[in-house]
Motif scaffolding. Structure first.
Motif, mmCIF file in Angstrom:
data_model
loop_
_atom_site.group_PDB
_atom_site.id
_atom_site.type_symbol
_atom_site.label_atom_id
_atom_site.label_comp_id
_atom_site.label_asym_id
_atom_site.label_seq_id
_atom_site.Cartn_x
_atom_site.Cartn_y
_atom_site.Cartn_z
ATOM 1 N N UNK A 1 -105.135 -16.019 -30.142
ATOM 2 C CA UNK A 1 -106.276 -15.346 -30.761
ATOM 3 C C UNK A 1 -106.070 -15.079 -32.250
ATOM 4 N N UNK A 2 -104.883 -14.605 -32.609
ATOM 5 C CA UNK A 2 -104.629 -14.183 -33.987
ATOM 6 C C UNK A 2 -104.155 -15.342 -34.853
ATOM 7 N N UNK A 3 -103.196 -16.116 -34.372
ATOM 8 C CA UNK A 3 -102.619 -17.171 -35.185
ATOM 9 C C UNK A 3 -103.598 -18.332 -35.382
ATOM 10 N N UNK A 4 -103.308 -19.143 -36.394
ATOM 11 C CA UNK A 4 -104.148 -20.286 -36.721
ATOM 12 C C UNK A 4 -103.899 -21.424 -35.739
ATOM 13 N N UNK A 5 -104.979 -22.013 -35.259
ATOM 14 C CA UNK A 5 -104.923 -23.144 -34.333
ATOM 15 C C UNK A 5 -106.064 -24.097 -34.634
ATOM 16 N N UNK A 6 -105.950 -25.346 -34.180
ATOM 17 C CA UNK A 6 -107.133 -26.214 -34.229
ATOM 18 C C UNK A 6 -108.248 -25.576 -33.394
ATOM 19 N N UNK A 7 -109.474 -25.682 -33.861
ATOM 20 C CA UNK A 7 -110.611 -25.092 -33.152
ATOM 21 C C UNK A 7 -111.767 -26.082 -33.091
ATOM 22 N N UNK A 8 -112.482 -26.062 -31.972
ATOM 23 C CA UNK A 8 -113.744 -26.779 -31.842
ATOM 24 C C UNK A 8 -114.819 -25.760 -31.523
ATOM 25 N N UNK A 9 -116.017 -25.948 -32.103
ATOM 26 C CA UNK A 9 -117.081 -24.955 -31.952
ATOM 27 C C UNK A 9 -118.432 -25.651 -31.894
ATOM 28 N N UNK A 10 -119.387 -24.973 -31.305
ATOM 29 C CA UNK A 10 -120.741 -25.504 -31.249
ATOM 30 C C UNK A 10 -121.714 -24.359 -31.504
ATOM 31 N N UNK A 11 -122.852 -24.685 -32.088
ATOM 32 C CA UNK A 11 -123.844 -23.657 -32.357
ATOM 33 C C UNK A 11 -125.140 -24.268 -32.835
ATOM 34 N N UNK A 12 -125.983 -23.420 -33.355
ATOM 35 C CA UNK A 12 -127.252 -23.853 -33.929
ATOM 36 C C UNK A 12 -127.437 -23.097 -35.233
ATOM 37 N N UNK A 13 -127.925 -23.777 -36.267
ATOM 38 C CA UNK A 13 -128.017 -23.129 -37.571
ATOM 39 C C UNK A 13 -129.393 -22.506 -37.779
ATOM 40 N N UNK A 14 -129.580 -21.946 -38.984
ATOM 41 C CA UNK A 14 -130.815 -21.213 -39.276
ATOM 42 C C UNK A 14 -132.054 -22.103 -39.296
ATOM 43 N N UNK A 15 -131.847 -23.421 -39.353
ATOM 44 C CA UNK A 15 -132.973 -24.363 -39.337
ATOM 45 C C UNK A 15 -133.172 -24.982 -37.952
ATOM 46 N N UNK A 16 -132.434 -24.476 -36.974
ATOM 47 C CA UNK A 16 -132.588 -24.977 -35.621
ATOM 48 C C UNK A 16 -131.817 -26.244 -35.332
ATOM 49 N N UNK A 17 -130.940 -26.659 -36.246
ATOM 50 C CA UNK A 17 -130.149 -27.861 -36.011
ATOM 51 C C UNK A 17 -128.882 -27.528 -35.227
ATOM 52 N N UNK A 18 -128.514 -28.394 -34.309
ATOM 53 C CA UNK A 18 -127.241 -28.237 -33.624
ATOM 54 C C UNK A 18 -126.101 -28.382 -34.620
ATOM 55 N N UNK A 19 -125.050 -27.588 -34.425
ATOM 56 C CA UNK A 19 -123.853 -27.670 -35.251
ATOM 57 C C UNK A 19 -122.657 -27.923 -34.333
ATOM 58 N N UNK A 20 -121.928 -28.973 -34.584
ATOM 59 C CA UNK A 20 -120.682 -29.251 -33.868
ATOM 60 C C UNK A 20 -119.588 -29.294 -34.921
ATOM 61 N N UNK A 21 -118.587 -28.444 -34.760
ATOM 62 C CA UNK A 21 -117.594 -28.241 -35.821
ATOM 63 C C UNK A 21 -116.187 -28.349 -35.232
ATOM 64 N N UNK A 22 -115.321 -29.072 -35.925
ATOM 65 C CA UNK A 22 -113.909 -29.139 -35.578
ATOM 66 C C UNK A 22 -113.089 -28.793 -36.815
ATOM 67 N N UNK A 23 -112.133 -27.881 -36.635
ATOM 68 C CA UNK A 23 -111.181 -27.516 -37.683
ATOM 69 C C UNK A 23 -109.813 -28.015 -37.250
ATOM 70 N N UNK A 24 -109.220 -28.890 -38.043
ATOM 71 C CA UNK A 24 -107.879 -29.364 -37.722
ATOM 72 C C UNK A 24 -106.860 -28.257 -37.949
ATOM 73 N N UNK A 25 -105.718 -28.357 -37.266
ATOM 74 C CA UNK A 25 -104.695 -27.324 -37.410
ATOM 75 C C UNK A 25 -103.332 -27.779 -36.935
ATOM 76 N N UNK A 26 -102.347 -26.874 -37.126
ATOM 77 C CA UNK A 26 -100.951 -27.109 -36.751
ATOM 78 C C UNK A 26 -100.344 -28.300 -37.495
ATOM 79 N N UNK A 27 -100.849 -28.561 -38.707
ATOM 80 C CA UNK A 27 -100.358 -29.683 -39.494
ATOM 81 C C UNK A 27 -100.020 -29.159 -40.885
ATOM 82 N N UNK A 28 -98.751 -28.785 -41.043
ATOM 83 C CA UNK A 28 -98.303 -28.072 -42.238
ATOM 84 C C UNK A 28 -98.647 -28.837 -43.513
#
Length: 534
Positions: A445-472
């Motif tokens: 929860x606290x430490x940095x990790x790769x994350x994948x997320x999904x949502x919808x923005x203020x214009x009603x568009x789907x948002x699919x987001x990936x943040x890479x991680x654990x790569x110094x």
């Protein structure tokens, strides 16, 4: 393919504006106590600052992919030796295996290290504000040294272990608190009015088993995709409603996404479910759907589970008396002690067995029972009995969710943004592990990790987001609170966390994998995925 880029100045200005948008709802005359029933204002965390112009590619009409770079390495980015603490205050040091603990335990370990000639430092670890838990001290860590390269930390770690301690190496930008560290972010936005396709879920030939994202995309002819649910015993975990049918057990009260009409209606909420079996005048609640009997991953079961019936992420609760329903999607059900009833497509019992392991008939189901529930099954489900199964799902407002043919619910979590405001129910979603060992909370929860997320923005568009991680030095990843801030910064009105870590992967049909998965072997095989189908 169309490729565009923004100037660094423009990107910085955009991030500043988005950060301001995220901060406005949080303005208050005085601090208010947390309220788990309403979204909370974002914390004072600064927005991530771009370090290079973003690059946007048109994947398909109505679908864009933007790759963004935030932060950069600096002189404060160091490797360190992280000394483990015992769970018990007076426990042995050589076999200690917790990353943090109470101050007194940390002081004891630090004193022992000084006696051996080391120069340790004791550091406080704090959790940020969540919707249902104020910021506070999680525990204390013990560390030694700051090294420019991992080799230096590894050499001193060997000395620490030889002196009778346990530990590992850590890269300090991955502690989860350094938003200036490098972050690579991939943002796919989908305007379904222009795209004309749909958002859908997929898995392999059966729920029991895993497949790579790119293979599932190829089989479906998908335009793009991302990993979805976490998986245990090679099967997805959490509520899974597909085409209006429950094919995966609920973790009661955890967050999920509900969408219909191919993603054109999209919502983030918390969900509960109840599956009821009726046979003559007898009624029983089904404990689980398409999972191993007795193993309740993430807890949050319906009764009799140990050590808790509350959600606890990545913890396996157990129950020695269960009824579990298997549908054709699962594949071959597990074998073992207990009893089972085999039901045809009409719900009529066509076979009863004093052990488990029969195949699921086409269109039918198998009800497996363990422990005391086996006696109930044998008493109430003789061959020829006509049964019925009722499936119900409720949202956070205790309203029943219509399970229509186009309804999909995928429970993952936690929720990140609700109604345009950062809102993470860390306690309710089980990502704050209670008890003396809080290593999970720290690492997941606290430490940095790769994350994948999904949502919808203020214009009603789907948002699919990936943040890479654990790569110094390339991309460190984000803690959950920072992931929520990022989604709001990117304009999310609703957003939810998906499975992450080595599972985080995004791909398009034209470019293949677009992010850099953290596993050295590349993309993992997954339980479920989210696909954009043309």
């Amino acid at each position: 393919m169309q490729r565009t880029s923004l100037s660094l100045a423009a990107a910085t200005a955009a991030a500043t504006v988005l950060g301001a948008v995220a901060a406005v709802p949080g303005a208050q005359a005085a601090p208010q106590p947390p309220d788990a029933t309403r979204p909370q204002p974002p914390s004072a965390t600064r927005p991530l600052q771009p370090s290079a112009p973003p690059v946007t590619t048109t994947v398909a009409p109505g679908v864009t992919l933007t790759s963004m770079a935030f932060g950069r390495q600096d002189a404060d980015d160091k490797w360190t030796v992280h000394v483990y603490l015992p769970v018990e205050p007076d426990g042995p040091l050589s076999s200690a295996n917790t990353a943090l603990g109470p101050r007194a335990t940390a002081d004891r370990v630090a004193a022992a290290l000084r006696d051996k000639g080391f120069a340790p430092r004791v550091e406080e670890i704090r959790t940020p504000d969540f919707a249902d838990r104020r910021a506070g001290t999680l525990g204390w860590t013990v560390r030694i040294g700051r090294y420019a390269a991992e080799a230096g930390a590894s050499a001193d770690l060997a000395r620490v272990k030889a002196a009778g301690f346990a530990g590992g190496t850590r890269y300090t930008p991955q502690d989860g608190s350094d938003l200036r560290a490098p972050h690579k972010v991939h943002v796919m936005r989908v305007d379904l009015r222009s795209f004309g396709g749909s958002l859908d879920t997929a898995f392999g030939p059966t729920l029991k088993g895993t497949e790579k994202l790119t293979d599932l995309m190829a089989a479906a002819g998908a335009t793009a995709g991302v990993n979805a649910q976490w998986f245990y015993n090679d099967a997805p975990g959490g509520l899974y409603v597909k085409d209006g049918r429950i094919i995966g057990s609920a973790t009661q009260g955890r967050a999920g996404i509900r969408f219909s009409d191919g993603g054109r209606a999209f919502d983030v909420d918390t969900f509960r479910a109840r599956v009821t079996l009726r046979a003559g005048g007898a009624t029983a609640e089904i404990d689980g759907v398409n999972r191993i009997p007795g193993e309740v991953w993430n807890c949050g079961g319906v009764g009799g589970d140990l050590p808790t019936e509350k959600p606890q992420h990545d913890l396996k609760c157990t129950d020695d008396s269960e009824l579990v329903r298997f549908t054709p999607e699962w594949g071959q059900p597990p074998s073992g002690a207990g009893a089972e009833a085999v039901l045809d497509a009409s719900g009529r019992v066509i076979a009863v067995n004093a052990s488990r392991g029969a195949a699921v008939p086409a269109g039918g189901s198998v009800i497996q029972a363990t422990g005391a529930s086996a006696a109930w099954l044998l008493a109430h489900l003789p061959a020829g009995t006509q049964t019925s199964v009722t499936e119900e799902v409720w949202d956070s407002r205790n309203s029943k969710v219509p399970l229509t043919a186009g309804t999909t619910i995928l429970q993952v979590g936690p929720a990140l943004v609700r109604d345009g405001r950062v809102s993470v129910n860390a306690v309710g979603d089980g990502i704050l592990r209670e008890g003396p060992d809080r290593t999970f909370t720290y690492n997941w929860t606290v430490r940095a990790n790769p994350r994948s997320m999904i949502g919808v923005d203020d214009r009603g568009r789907l948002m699919i987001v990936v943040v890479d991680g654990r790569q110094a030095g390339y991309s460190e990843g984000l803690g959950i609170a920072s992931a929520a801030q990022l989604m709001r910064q990117l304009g999310a009105r609703e957003a939810m966390n998906l499975d992450g870590g080595g599972s985080s992967v995004m791909a398009t049909a034209s470019a293949g994998i677009v992010n850099r998965p953290s596993d050295s072997t590349g993309q993992r095989a997954l339980g479920t995925v989210l696909l954009l189908r043309p």
